[in-house]
Scaffold this motif. Structure first.
Motif, PDB file in Angstrom:
ATOM      1  N   MET A 158       0.831  -1.171   0.000  1.00  0.00           N
ATOM      2  CA  MET A 158       0.000   0.000   0.000  1.00  0.00           C
ATOM      3  C   MET A 158       0.880   1.240   0.000  1.00  0.00           C
ATOM      4  SD  MET A 158      -3.232  -0.969   2.230  1.00  0.00           S
ATOM      5  CE  MET A 158      -3.762  -2.651   2.280  1.00  0.00           C
ATOM      6  N   TYR A 159       0.518   2.184  -0.821  1.00  0.00           N
ATOM      7  CA  TYR A 159       1.318   3.381  -1.009  1.00  0.00           C
ATOM      8  C   TYR A 159       0.837   4.494  -0.084  1.00  0.00           C
ATOM      9  CZ  TYR A 159       3.558   7.299  -3.360  1.00  0.00           C
ATOM     10  OH  TYR A 159       4.301   8.406  -3.644  1.00  0.00           O
ATOM     11  N   VAL A 160       1.731   5.013   0.749  1.00  0.00           N
ATOM     12  CA  VAL A 160       1.437   6.140   1.639  1.00  0.00           C
ATOM     13  C   VAL A 160       1.986   7.401   0.991  1.00  0.00           C
ATOM     14  CG1 VAL A 160       1.860   7.173   3.895  1.00  0.00           C
ATOM     15  CG2 VAL A 160       1.493   4.705   3.705  1.00  0.00           C
ATOM     16  N   ARG A 161       1.126   8.390   0.809  1.00  0.00           N
ATOM     17  CA  ARG A 161       1.542   9.646   0.165  1.00  0.00           C
ATOM     18  C   ARG A 161       2.145  10.635   1.153  1.00  0.00           C
ATOM     19  NH1 ARG A 161      -3.265  10.524  -4.270  1.00  0.00           N
ATOM     20  NH2 ARG A 161      -2.653   8.702  -5.467  1.00  0.00           N
ATOM     21  N   ARG A 162       1.577  10.702   2.359  1.00  0.00           N
ATOM     22  CA  ARG A 162       2.110  11.615   3.386  1.00  0.00           C
ATOM     23  C   ARG A 162       1.492  11.289   4.730  1.00  0.00           C
ATOM     24  NH1 ARG A 162      -1.569  16.673   3.654  1.00  0.00           N
ATOM     25  NH2 ARG A 162      -3.323  15.841   2.522  1.00  0.00           N
ATOM     26  N   VAL A 163       2.158  11.715   5.767  1.00  0.00           N
ATOM     27  CA  VAL A 163       1.671  11.587   7.143  1.00  0.00           C
ATOM     28  C   VAL A 163       1.683  12.992   7.736  1.00  0.00           C
ATOM     29  CG1 VAL A 163       2.098  10.591   9.414  1.00  0.00           C
ATOM     30  CG2 VAL A 163       2.585   9.244   7.356  1.00  0.00           C
ATOM     31  N   VAL A 164       0.563  13.384   8.335  1.00  0.00           N
ATOM     32  CA  VAL A 164       0.427  14.732   8.868  1.00  0.00           C
ATOM     33  C   VAL A 164       0.004  14.652  10.337  1.00  0.00           C
ATOM     34  CG1 VAL A 164      -0.804  16.937   8.657  1.00  0.00           C
ATOM     35  CG2 VAL A 164      -0.283  15.597   6.606  1.00  0.00           C
ATOM     36  N   PRO A 165       0.792  15.223  11.258  1.00  0.00           N
ATOM     37  CA  PRO A 165       0.348  15.280  12.646  1.00  0.00           C
ATOM     38  C   PRO A 165      -0.807  16.265  12.772  1.00  0.00           C
ATOM     39  CG  PRO A 165       2.424  16.457  12.401  1.00  0.00           C
ATOM     40  CD  PRO A 165       2.111  15.830  11.073  1.00  0.00           C
ATOM     41  N   ASN A 166      -1.786  15.918  13.590  1.00  0.00           N
ATOM     42  CA  ASN A 166      -2.917  16.792  13.883  1.00  0.00           C
ATOM     43  C   ASN A 166      -2.738  17.304  15.307  1.00  0.00           C
ATOM     44  OD1 ASN A 166      -4.181  16.254  11.384  1.00  0.00           O
ATOM     45  ND2 ASN A 166      -5.026  14.390  12.202  1.00  0.00           N
ATOM     46  N   VAL A 167      -2.538  18.600  15.433  1.00  0.00           N
ATOM     47  CA  VAL A 167      -2.295  19.224  16.732  1.00  0.00           C
ATOM     48  C   VAL A 167      -3.580  19.902  17.191  1.00  0.00           C
ATOM     49  CG1 VAL A 167      -0.933  20.953  17.962  1.00  0.00           C
ATOM     50  CG2 VAL A 167       0.125  19.588  16.142  1.00  0.00           C
ATOM     51  N   GLN A 168      -4.113  19.475  18.325  1.00  0.00           N
ATOM     52  CA  GLN A 168      -5.303  20.128  18.863  1.00  0.00           C
ATOM     53  C   GLN A 168      -4.910  21.502  19.385  1.00  0.00           C
ATOM     54  OE1 GLN A 168      -7.996  16.822  20.741  1.00  0.00           O
ATOM     55  NE2 GLN A 168      -8.863  18.492  19.575  1.00  0.00           N
ATOM     56  N   SER A 169      -5.745  22.494  19.088  1.00  0.00           N
ATOM     57  CA  SER A 169      -5.429  23.870  19.456  1.00  0.00           C
ATOM     58  C   SER A 169      -6.702  24.609  19.847  1.00  0.00           C
ATOM     59  CB  SER A 169      -4.765  24.587  18.279  1.00  0.00           C
ATOM     60  OG  SER A 169      -4.601  25.958  18.558  1.00  0.00           O
ATOM     61  N   VAL A 170      -6.607  25.383  20.899  1.00  0.00           N
ATOM     62  CA  VAL A 170      -7.705  26.271  21.286  1.00  0.00           C
ATOM     63  C   VAL A 170      -7.444  27.684  20.757  1.00  0.00           C
ATOM     64  CG1 VAL A 170      -8.358  24.937  23.327  1.00  0.00           C
ATOM     65  CG2 VAL A 170      -6.648  26.744  23.535  1.00  0.00           C
ATOM     66  N   ALA A 171      -6.305  27.872  20.112  1.00  0.00           N
ATOM     67  CA  ALA A 171      -5.906  29.172  19.577  1.00  0.00           C
ATOM     68  C   ALA A 171      -5.303  28.967  18.182  1.00  0.00           C
ATOM     69  CB  ALA A 171      -4.899  29.830  20.514  1.00  0.00           C
ATOM     70  N   LEU A 172      -6.166  28.754  17.186  1.00  0.00           N
ATOM     71  CA  LEU A 172      -5.683  28.438  15.846  1.00  0.00           C
ATOM     72  C   LEU A 172      -4.814  29.551  15.262  1.00  0.00           C
ATOM     73  CD1 LEU A 172      -8.776  26.713  14.187  1.00  0.00           C
ATOM     74  CD2 LEU A 172      -6.696  25.640  15.063  1.00  0.00           C
ATOM     75  N   LYS A 173      -5.222  30.790  15.410  1.00  0.00           N
ATOM     76  CA  LYS A 173      -4.461  31.907  14.848  1.00  0.00           C
ATOM     77  C   LYS A 173      -3.058  31.967  15.451  1.00  0.00           C
ATOM     78  CE  LYS A 173      -4.678  36.944  14.223  1.00  0.00           C
ATOM     79  NZ  LYS A 173      -3.442  37.338  14.862  1.00  0.00           N
ATOM     80  N   GLU A 174      -2.981  31.889  16.770  1.00  0.00           N
ATOM     81  CA  GLU A 174      -1.691  31.959  17.450  1.00  0.00           C
ATOM     82  C   GLU A 174      -0.819  30.744  17.108  1.00  0.00           C
ATOM     83  OE1 GLU A 174      -4.644  32.470  18.787  1.00  0.00           O
ATOM     84  OE2 GLU A 174      -4.590  34.484  19.663  1.00  0.00           O
ATOM     85  N   SER A 175      -1.441  29.576  17.042  1.00  0.00           N
ATOM     86  CA  SER A 175      -0.693  28.364  16.683  1.00  0.00           C
ATOM     87  C   SER A 175      -0.166  28.462  15.259  1.00  0.00           C
ATOM     88  CB  SER A 175      -1.582  27.130  16.830  1.00  0.00           C
ATOM     89  OG  SER A 175      -1.931  26.919  18.171  1.00  0.00           O
ATOM     90  N   SER A 176      -0.986  28.971  14.358  1.00  0.00           N
ATOM     91  CA  SER A 176      -0.572  29.140  12.975  1.00  0.00           C
ATOM     92  C   SER A 176       0.608  30.117  12.867  1.00  0.00           C
ATOM     93  CB  SER A 176      -1.760  29.646  12.146  1.00  0.00           C
ATOM     94  OG  SER A 176      -1.431  29.726  10.793  1.00  0.00           O
ATOM     95  N   GLU A 177       0.537  31.197  13.621  1.00  0.00           N
ATOM     96  CA  GLU A 177       1.641  32.165  13.632  1.00  0.00           C
ATOM     97  C   GLU A 177       2.916  31.526  14.174  1.00  0.00           C
ATOM     98  OE1 GLU A 177       0.009  35.408  15.899  1.00  0.00           O
ATOM     99  OE2 GLU A 177      -1.205  36.113  14.195  1.00  0.00           O
ATOM    100  N   PHE A 178       2.790  30.713  15.226  1.00  0.00           N
ATOM    101  CA  PHE A 178       3.952  30.037  15.795  1.00  0.00           C
ATOM    102  C   PHE A 178       4.624  29.138  14.754  1.00  0.00           C
ATOM    103  CE2 PHE A 178       5.743  26.157  17.573  1.00  0.00           C
ATOM    104  CZ  PHE A 178       6.777  26.687  18.327  1.00  0.00           C
ATOM    105  N   TYR A 179       3.830  28.281  14.088  1.00  0.00           N
ATOM    106  CA  TYR A 179       4.404  27.378  13.096  1.00  0.00           C
ATOM    107  C   TYR A 179       4.931  28.138  11.885  1.00  0.00           C
ATOM    108  CZ  TYR A 179       3.197  23.337  15.837  1.00  0.00           C
ATOM    109  OH  TYR A 179       3.145  22.408  16.832  1.00  0.00           O
ATOM    110  N   GLY A 180       4.408  29.343  11.641  1.00  0.00           N
ATOM    111  CA  GLY A 180       4.954  30.208  10.606  1.00  0.00           C
ATOM    112  C   GLY A 180       6.399  30.586  10.890  1.00  0.00           C
TER     113      GLY A 180
END
Length: 115
Positions: free
Chosen positions: A1-23
């Motif tokens: 079976m071919y796996v294209r990608r694996v993506v961690p899902n991080v639970q966040s109560v502050a999506l905007k701030e989390s997005s800025e951090f990963y930026g």
């Protein structure tokens, strides 16, 4: 079976701030559904992280997502194994076909293919 990608899902109560951090680490937003934001590396778009408050169409938020070439074949194999299906095989309105399965450690894995 071919796996294209694996993506961690991080639970966040502050999506905007989390997005800025990963930026700060070199990620940029490539998808935003309000409850889930996916970020990708600016240099390697297959390197991704998803931030989510919850899962809008499933009973639980998955710990990670694995994109496979043929989700129907993987679903059949997982069912044969007796693993716990947490969310049935479903076609989502945003263009993915997916199901959730619990791994032996209790983690919920979102297995999907793009339509």
């Amino acid at each position: 079976m071919y796996v294209r990608r694996v993506v961690p899902n991080v639970q966040s109560v502050a999506l905007k701030e989390s997005s800025e951090f990963y930026g700060l680490l070199g990620f940029e937003e490539i998808m935003n559904h309000g409850w889930i934001v996916t970020l990708a590396s600016t240099d390697n778009p297959a390197v991704q992280v998803s931030l989510m408050t919850d899962d809008a169409t499933a009973p639980v938020a998955p710990d990670m997502s694995i994109e496979v070439e043929d989700v129907d074949a993987v679903y059949a194999e997982v069912r044969r194994s007796g693993a716990e299906i947490v969310h049935p095989l479903t076609d989502e309105e945003w263009g993915v076909r997916r199901f959730f399965v619990r791994d032996p450690n209790g983690r919920v894995v979102n297995v999907l293919s793009h339509s």
